[in-house]
Design a protein around this motif. Structure first.
Motif, PDB file in Angstrom:
ATOM      1  N   SER A  47     -17.051 -32.271 -10.700  1.00  8.28           N
ATOM      2  CA  SER A  47     -17.718 -32.174 -12.125  1.00  8.28           C
ATOM      3  C   SER A  47     -16.533 -33.133 -12.995  1.00  8.28           C
ATOM      4  CB  SER A  47     -17.415 -30.790 -12.435  1.00  8.28           C
ATOM      5  OG  SER A  47     -18.524 -30.051 -11.692  1.00  8.28           O
ATOM      6  N   SER A  97     -15.950 -25.432 -19.361  1.00  5.40           N
ATOM      7  CA  SER A  97     -17.085 -25.695 -18.076  1.00  5.40           C
ATOM      8  C   SER A  97     -16.093 -25.855 -17.131  1.00  5.40           C
ATOM      9  CB  SER A  97     -17.724 -26.911 -18.413  1.00  5.40           C
ATOM     10  OG  SER A  97     -16.697 -28.012 -18.597  1.00  5.40           O
ATOM     11  N   ARG A 136     -18.937 -19.395 -18.705  1.00  8.78           N
ATOM     12  CA  ARG A 136     -20.023 -19.681 -18.525  1.00  8.78           C
ATOM     13  C   ARG A 136     -20.944 -20.214 -19.808  1.00  8.78           C
ATOM     14  NH1 ARG A 136     -18.978 -15.333 -15.508  1.00  8.78           N
ATOM     15  NH2 ARG A 136     -19.588 -15.332 -13.475  1.00  8.78           N
ATOM     16  N   PRO A 137     -21.870 -20.798 -19.855  1.00  8.64           N
ATOM     17  CA  PRO A 137     -22.482 -21.366 -21.089  1.00  8.64           C
ATOM     18  C   PRO A 137     -22.863 -20.208 -22.189  1.00  8.64           C
ATOM     19  CG  PRO A 137     -23.324 -22.649 -19.335  1.00  8.64           C
ATOM     20  CD  PRO A 137     -22.593 -21.258 -18.586  1.00  8.64           C
TER      21      PRO A 137
END
Length: 289
Positions: A8, A70, A101-102
């Motif tokens: 990522s 993230s 977490r978003p």
């Protein structure tokens, strides 16, 4: 989130938040683009390790700018500081203000710790949830450090710069206003007047708040300052320990350990003799297995 370096990548905004704190990376060791020089040796590792204390400020920088942390942002920060991702993940998930977490850019933290719970925080939290839509995340949080003005709420709107607003004592209307427009929320009162009970005669710990000039030792002494310290000197170490022991004061870390006792680990108590005894060989074998 996988607690190791993955594939990522941070977004430009996440990278900018970290670089604003740490400065731009100078080598691929720290997360910059790989160059021919970096293929021969890694530069910056020692300097990066010397800045590991910036892990928590780095997590704040990401969370304040984006609203959550993230996997790509966490990995980038870890590379910049040469911190194992598992270690950083443990820190990021320990503190209630962070999220891995978003979530929406605006978060309203409502304290549900002891003082706020007793002052009706759950009722306020329920009323807030009914008024706010999906654009605001309402989260129950541990102590916000505003016990004297319980119940307390803190609105945080991520961005550059991050914007915050406090509602304490919090009402449903006040908390909703703070979350909807942090910039226009009422400002915090002066520290000396932040305690609603300031000046009341029946206070004990807070009786000098709003009465004594906090910048004057003479004024503090004139209102009884250092009286307890002089009493402690008169009692001596043994007398202080006796007073604390007899008071029954215990710690609040979960074990409720008696404050007046030395912090030595206690041996298991023998059920037959009701005395403190050394662990048996069978117990040691059980513990090792």
């Amino acid at each position: 989130m996988d607690p190791h370096f993955g594939d990522s990548k941070p977004t430009d905004e996440e990278r900018s938040a970290v670089d604003a704190l740490l400065g731009p990376p100078e080598s691929s060791w720290e997360g910059a683009d790989r160059s021919a020089t970096d293929l021969r040796w890694a530069r910056g590792g020692r300097e990066a390790r010397d800045r590991r204390d910036l892990l928590l400020p780095g997590l704040h920088a990401i969370n304040d700018r984006i609203g959550w942390i993230s996997e790509g942002a966490l990995g980038y920060l870890c590379r910049r500081l040469t911190v194992p991702p598992a270690e950083a993940y443990g820190v990021a998930t320990f503190y209630a203000m962070f999220s891995v977490r978003p979530r929406p850019a605006t978060v309203l933290h409502v304290c549900n710790d002891l003082a706020c719970a007793a002052a009706g925080a759950e009722r306020v939290c329920t009323g807030i949830a009914e008024r706010l839509g999906d654009e605001v995340s309402v989260e129950r949080s541990p102590c916000l450090g505003l016990c004297e003005r319980a119940p307390a709420a803190l609105a945080v709107r991520a961005g550059d710069p991050v914007r915050t607003a406090v509602a304490a004592p919090a009402t449903v209307d006040g908390a909703v206003r703070a979350a909807g427009a942090p910039d226009s929320a009422p400002g915090e009162p002066p520290a000396a007047m932040a305690v609603p009970q300031a000046g009341q005669g029946d206070l004990v710990l807070l009786r000098r708040v709003g009465v004594v000039d906090p910048a004057s030792l003479d004024d503090y002494r004139a209102h009884g300052g250092y009286t307890a310290l002089r009493r402690a000197f008169a009692l001596g170490p043994a007398g202080v320990i006796r007073e604390v022991t007899e008071s029954g004061l215990v710690g609040r870390g979960g074990a409720a350990f008696p404050t007046g006792r030395p912090g030595r680990p206690r041996r298991p108590r023998c059920a037959r003799t009701a005395e403190w005894a050394a662990p048996s060989r069978s117990m040691c074998r059980t513990m090792r297995s």
